[in-house]
Write a protein that holds these residues in place. Sequence first.
Motif, PDB file in Angstrom:
ATOM      1  N   SER A 177      15.852 -75.905-114.056  1.00 13.96           N
ATOM      2  CA  SER A 177      14.824 -74.281-113.884  1.00 13.96           C
ATOM      3  C   SER A 177      13.000 -75.279-114.219  1.00 13.96           C
ATOM      4  CB  SER A 177      15.757 -73.432-114.837  1.00 13.96           C
ATOM      5  OG  SER A 177      14.100 -72.947-114.510  1.00 13.96           O
ATOM      6  N   GLY A 203      15.631 -70.678-110.708  1.00 14.50           N
ATOM      7  CA  GLY A 203      14.519 -70.965-111.822  1.00 14.50           C
ATOM      8  C   GLY A 203      12.601 -71.808-110.973  1.00 14.50           C
ATOM      9  N   ASN A 204      13.902 -71.699-109.541  1.00 13.21           N
ATOM     10  CA  ASN A 204      12.544 -71.756-108.657  1.00 13.21           C
ATOM     11  C   ASN A 204      11.180 -71.180-108.118  1.00 13.21           C
ATOM     12  OD1 ASN A 204      14.348 -74.306-107.314  1.00 13.21           O
ATOM     13  ND2 ASN A 204      15.413 -72.513-106.804  1.00 13.21           N
ATOM     14  N   SER A 260      10.587 -73.582-113.792  1.00 12.12           N
ATOM     15  CA  SER A 260      10.383 -72.375-114.135  1.00 12.12           C
ATOM     16  C   SER A 260      10.279 -72.907-115.960  1.00 12.12           C
ATOM     17  CB  SER A 260      10.082 -70.700-114.127  1.00 12.12           C
ATOM     18  OG  SER A 260       9.507 -70.259-115.065  1.00 12.12           O
ATOM     19  N   SER A 280       9.454 -76.685-107.259  1.00 15.24           N
ATOM     20  CA  SER A 280      11.413 -76.501-107.571  1.00 15.24           C
ATOM     21  C   SER A 280      11.679 -78.267-108.368  1.00 15.24           C
ATOM     22  CB  SER A 280      12.350 -77.114-106.375  1.00 15.24           C
ATOM     23  OG  SER A 280      12.284 -75.893-105.717  1.00 15.24           O
TER      24      SER A 280
END
Lengths: 277, 277, 277
Positions: C260, C196-197, C262, C255
């Motif tokens: 995550s 999810g970075n 995102s 991050s």
Amino acid sequence: MRLHAYSLETANTPGRIITLTTDSGESDYFVGAMKGVILSFRPGAQIIDITHEIPPHQILPAALILAAIYRYYSPQTVHLAVVDPGVGSERRPIAIQVANQFFVGPDNGLFSFVIDQNQGARTVHLVNREYWLPETSATFHGRDIFAPVAAALSNGTEIDHLGPAITDPIRLQINRPQFHQNGTISGRIIHVDHFGNCVTNLEWNHLKSRLTEQRFRCQVRSHLITRLLSYYGEDATQPPEPFLIAGSAGFLEISLRCASASLILGVTVGDEVAIAT
Amino acid sequence: MRLHAYSLETANTPGRIITLTTDSGESDYFVGAMKGVILSFRPGAQIIDITHEIPPHQILPAALILAAIYRYYSPQTVHLAVVDPGVGSERRPIAIQVANQFFVGPDNGLFSFVIDQNQGARTVHLVNREYWLPETSATFHGRDIFAPVAAALSNGTEIDHLGPAITDPIRLQINRPQFHQNGTISGRIIHVDHFGNCVTNLEWNHLKSRLTEQRFRCQVRSHLITRLLSYYGEDATQPPEPFLIAGSAGFLEISLRCASASLILGVTVGDEVAIAT
Amino acid sequence: MRLHAYSLETANTPGRIITLTTDSGESDYFVGAMKGVILSFRPGAQIIDITHEIPPHQILPAALILAAIYRYYSPQTVHLAVVDPGVGSERRPIAIQVANQFFVGPDNGLFSFVIDQNQGARTVHLVNREYWLPETSATFHGRDIFAPVAAALSNGTEIDHLGPAITDPIRLQINRPQFHQNGTISGRIIHVDHFGNCVTNLEWNHLKSRLTEQRFRCQVRSHLITRLLSYYGEDATQPPEPFLIAGSAGFLEISLRCASASLILGVTVGDEVAIAT
């Protein structure tokens, strides 16, 4: 250096390749344990993952994939397949020699199409425990029986050493397409691929002349499809409309440009596909 | 040609196999980069994917999988494991020599069960940068430290060249089952496998005699389970009812015929399993 | 035994490694068929799966992954990449010799960044059918053209035997970051990784001095980020707050600790990232 024309006969890597087709997923210890057993019994084996993402307990998709891939492998390749809801029951563990290759797994129909496509399959019932792990569980024959047997075949063990021949391996009964007198053809969707293309049980070779030389109407659920395209990107309709296409495994497919035909049309495995010409 | 009886001692492929167990997923560049580094440092290595689908940052499932697979691999195998939420912090990078094999990864408990199961583990703190990539990031030691160190071990480098010995590698504290005076046993679900079977921390060998020789009642959440089956397909209840079974990794499991016991019963990792006999 | 310092030049496994990067998924027959063709044409090839989980038809993520992994492979490695929505159309099949390695696949931008990063790429249009399967479908060139051509290159076939040189392979146009006169920098998120970075198109080397030596404010959608950390676990905020970090592929990332970024921030590929210093 020049390649020879493609020929399975000239390819020659006896006994080194062992393919894996399972429903074990890739997040668990199952596949890792099987690979370890294979490599301990057959050091240097070249293990090729076909897939471990067969839906749990679903035999048909695994049987279709095996039938679609084996012809690309060289003689002596061993195909290990484990979709095994009956593990531990009376279902027989088997090995098959066919098409210059070997297949190992449970006797539940996994190898139906491979046997159908080739004469002279020799099937044995795996009963010789000498080729198994010394202790076998009732829940994981992939590791305890099939992996060491696959390794043995890869090592050159003759299939008849593994157990007595049998002549009645289980064959899946799948609906065959029907060619009606009035010219209509009815088949079914038997697989939805990774891209959402709906693969039917209609062989392209049987339909080619009918579809390309005249008008046709193909009905699947409420959808009427009247176009046959030769490649996926050929479609230019806006919004995209479904079309028929000759799929790469030799079957007619129902497709949609850069999208999942299955999801967007709401059709899936088992749905009838009727073609009138 | 005959196989020898299965014996890890006779298997002999010194140093060629390197297994990978990570939470890196298969959709990113992480695994591909690690494989490239391994093969550049150790041409000819046989890389075996155990899994890259450990849930992100979850150490326990990776530790369980490592403990379940290593015994199937031959001596000198190197197991590279990267679940590394503490990458770049003070957590130590380590390598372990145990059970005639090697383990490489972060010191966060990944190797707890392997160490517990074997005497004489030798652990070193990886500090010798000579065996690392010349530039190391603070975010991807799998590529920069662990992959080249695994390659070095596979090449025959002695573990003591990699750094000083340490005696306190981190061990996960997992709940051990409790055997109460009144005959009840309480354990927990520690893993849900790909098929939805609920694996407990109750070792089958410790329970076998109690469960098979007398009646028992097993409670997990609101569910009462009173049957012990020997293989998954043995169940014939309609609708399917849950049962206990000896799983292939040696632990008692809660299962449901051809369905996910975890999803359908609504039970999961951490839930208590109480057995009265 | 000692490892040499890491050097791609000294690594030497001529022509044995063939990597695979596709959007074919792992649940279908596609990858298994390609592997079989490769091994039939090039017995003994070492096939390395980079990923088969590129989102269907998405060229950019595959191009980014190829650019991120090739440098870790030894000279003569052949990288086979198949994300091919235009299969069967006029789009050209190509092979490229660059950076002492080979790349094979459709001419749709897959190799943009590899070409950008290296001088002297030699690209040929694959037209010599002698190196293809004898029958080619219009729907699966991965199996019919690219796999046998990759095998040929791995066998030592000179790239010029495969077809005529071309000088205009398709290059993806991706937004480049903008460095404004007032000191602000605007980039975009170009990839969300498995954890999810959010990977941006801002190269760390270009930003390092600015971000580490002074205060900055980074805006992405409604989120303001003012911290730069050096490793993921460095964050101790409660609840976790987003931070910037130098990612392992050389790009600035957004991050969140063990979660995550995102999903939790609601940001994704294409979103603008504005930094004021």
